[in-house]
Design a protein around this motif. Structure first.
Motif, PDB file in Angstrom:
ATOM      1  N   GLU A  84       0.826  -1.213   0.000  1.00  0.00           N
ATOM      2  CA  GLU A  84       0.000   0.000   0.000  1.00  0.00           C
ATOM      3  C   GLU A  84       0.857   1.259   0.000  1.00  0.00           C
ATOM      4  OE1 GLU A  84      -2.452  -0.487   3.418  1.00  0.00           O
ATOM      5  OE2 GLU A  84      -3.672  -2.090   2.518  1.00  0.00           O
ATOM      6  N   MET A  85       2.062   1.167   0.566  1.00  0.00           N
ATOM      7  CA  MET A  85       2.972   2.317   0.582  1.00  0.00           C
ATOM      8  C   MET A  85       3.554   2.598  -0.798  1.00  0.00           C
ATOM      9  SD  MET A  85       4.994   1.477   4.158  1.00  0.00           S
ATOM     10  CE  MET A  85       6.167   2.821   4.039  1.00  0.00           C
ATOM     11  N   ARG A  86       3.567   1.570  -1.639  1.00  0.00           N
ATOM     12  CA  ARG A  86       4.099   1.693  -3.012  1.00  0.00           C
ATOM     13  C   ARG A  86       5.554   2.131  -3.017  1.00  0.00           C
ATOM     14  NH1 ARG A  86      -0.999   4.334  -6.448  1.00  0.00           N
ATOM     15  NH2 ARG A  86      -2.473   2.651  -5.950  1.00  0.00           N
ATOM     16  N   VAL A  87       6.338   1.508  -2.149  1.00  0.00           N
ATOM     17  CA  VAL A  87       7.776   1.767  -2.124  1.00  0.00           C
ATOM     18  C   VAL A  87       8.511   0.441  -2.281  1.00  0.00           C
ATOM     19  CG1 VAL A  87       7.551   3.811  -0.668  1.00  0.00           C
ATOM     20  CG2 VAL A  87       7.916   1.578   0.402  1.00  0.00           C
ATOM     21  N   PRO A  88       9.716   0.465  -2.838  1.00  0.00           N
ATOM     22  CA  PRO A  88      10.480  -0.779  -2.981  1.00  0.00           C
ATOM     23  C   PRO A  88      10.990  -1.285  -1.641  1.00  0.00           C
ATOM     24  CG  PRO A  88      11.784   1.089  -3.718  1.00  0.00           C
ATOM     25  CD  PRO A  88      10.408   1.610  -3.460  1.00  0.00           C
ATOM     26  N   VAL A  89      11.236  -2.592  -1.549  1.00  0.00           N
ATOM     27  CA  VAL A  89      11.750  -3.196  -0.332  1.00  0.00           C
ATOM     28  C   VAL A  89      12.810  -4.222  -0.691  1.00  0.00           C
ATOM     29  CG1 VAL A  89       9.887  -4.911  -0.307  1.00  0.00           C
ATOM     30  CG2 VAL A  89      11.140  -4.442   1.795  1.00  0.00           C
ATOM     31  N   ILE A  90      13.849  -4.294   0.119  1.00  0.00           N
ATOM     32  CA  ILE A  90      14.905  -5.297  -0.021  1.00  0.00           C
ATOM     33  C   ILE A  90      14.997  -6.067   1.293  1.00  0.00           C
ATOM     34  CG2 ILE A  90      17.380  -5.708  -0.367  1.00  0.00           C
ATOM     35  CD1 ILE A  90      16.139  -4.720  -2.880  1.00  0.00           C
ATOM     36  N   ILE A 141      10.405 -10.904  -3.752  1.00  0.00           N
ATOM     37  CA  ILE A 141      11.080  -9.698  -3.264  1.00  0.00           C
ATOM     38  C   ILE A 141      12.576  -9.974  -3.235  1.00  0.00           C
ATOM     39  CG2 ILE A 141      11.362  -8.142  -1.296  1.00  0.00           C
ATOM     40  CD1 ILE A 141       8.488  -8.728  -0.547  1.00  0.00           C
ATOM     41  N   PRO A 142      13.397  -9.090  -3.789  1.00  0.00           N
ATOM     42  CA  PRO A 142      14.850  -9.333  -3.811  1.00  0.00           C
ATOM     43  C   PRO A 142      15.440  -9.379  -2.406  1.00  0.00           C
ATOM     44  CG  PRO A 142      14.341  -7.114  -4.581  1.00  0.00           C
ATOM     45  CD  PRO A 142      13.042  -7.825  -4.458  1.00  0.00           C
TER      46      PRO A 142
END
Length: 336
Positions: free
Chosen positions: A138-144, A155-156
């Motif tokens: 929902e935040m629409r941000v990338p995650v590692i 997800i990487p």
């Protein structure tokens, strides 16, 4: 005295505020001479561009959030060092969140990061539960992910092959002549580090013709005091053993304390190998033989991947399995 503003820079360089903004954001529409005048004014005045103002231009806050289950641990600080090194190089600030054991505060801090409008998230050492993923989506941000991976979501991640590294540690003990080998393991419900390291231990035994004995395994926590108590139970209740594989350095040091309390000498009476190669593995006596995880490098890699996703707008980056290696010190002795 108030800090200099962009208007002060424009006045000192004898240009418009719009021109200063274009120079600071590497946009076109000015000469090299003008750029030099602006940058000289910035330096002389000590002007620091406001992060919120920059965000109005590039739609970013230049911040990333990092979630750790225990920010006080040497393990977390080594990873964080690498994350911050790259973040600083790239002009990003880092917000560190201590989610506590078993993610007790993870949802709370994800909401904090959402309110802070971070540009991306580094998620470490914990299972990415469905509710966490939904908030991040929902935040629409990338995650590692670091030192963890998701079997459900693409997800990487950046991590060591825990099963292979545990196999390496156990096989090393076997090659030193040990056949009665105990283990201090994390929870077998933990699919990130607990179960894979246990599986590596068990597979190494099987490949060397050693029968697995459940009574030689103590299931505990990746923590000093809990490991000391688990080791005391092993020494009191398990069949005799000449070597121990501990699934973390903290576990190994807790086990060493319990062994010393029982009058055992390391490595003369009992060989012990750890996992992680934290700083204090070199400082305890005797210095701990262990599996090295390149934690700072893992942090750097994660930060590089995340910022690439943020700045380049990429839809994905590749995951990385990083190499481990065994560090021989003084807690393992060959068995005659």
């Amino acid at each position: 005295m108030n800090p200099p503003t962009i208007k002060d820079v424009a006045k000192a360089a004898d240009v418009s505020v719009a021109t200063v903004s274009r120079v600071l954001h590497n946009l076109a529409g000015y000469s090299d001479k003008t750029r030099q005048k602006v940058m000289q004014a910035v330096e002389e005045l000590g002007y620091q561009p406001n992060a919120i103002a920059r965000g109005l231009v590039n739609k970013r806050t230049q911040t990333i959030g990092v979630l750790f289950p225990d920010v006080s641990s040497s393990f977390s600080s080594d990873i964080l060092r690498g994350i911050e090194e790259i973040a600083q190089e790239k002009g990003f600030s880092v917000i560190v969140c201590n989610t506590a054991e078993e993610g007790k505060r993870t949802m709370k801090y994800l909401q904090v990061l959402r309110e802070k409008q971070v540009d991306g998230i580094v998620f470490t050492s914990e299972v990415l539960k469905d509710e966490y993923f939904q908030v991040i989506k929902e935040m629409r941000v990338p995650v590692i992910l670091v030192n963890t991976m998701s079997q459900k979501y693409t997800i990487p991640y950046v991590k060591v092959d825990d099963r292979q590294a545990a196999y390496h540690a156990t096989d090393y003990l076997i090659q030193k002549g040990h056949r009665e080998i105990a283990m201090l393991s994390g929870s077998l419900k933990d699919q990130i580090a607990g179960y894979p390291r246990f599986e590596g231990y068990r597979q190494a035994l099987a490949d060397n013709g050693i029968e697995y004995d459940e009574s030689l395994v103590a299931i505990g926590e990746f923590e000093l005091e809990a490991s000391r108590l688990a080791m005391r139970r092993l020494l009191a209740e398990a069949p005799s053993f000449t070597a121990l594989f501990a699934a973390s350095d903290e576990m190994a040091i807790g086990a060493m304390r319990a062994a010393f309390e029982q009058g055992l000498r390391i490595p003369d009476d009992l060989s012990i190998i750890g996992y992680d190669d934290l700083k204090f593995a070199r400082m305890v006596y005797p210095p701990l033989t262990t599996i090295h995880q390149p934690l700072t490098m893992m942090g750097r890699m994660a930060s590089e991947k995340l910022i690439a996703l943020i700045e380049e707008g990429s839809t994905q980056v590749a995951s990385s399995i990083v190499s481990h290696h065994l560090v021989e010190r003084q807690t393992v002795k060959s068995k005659p």
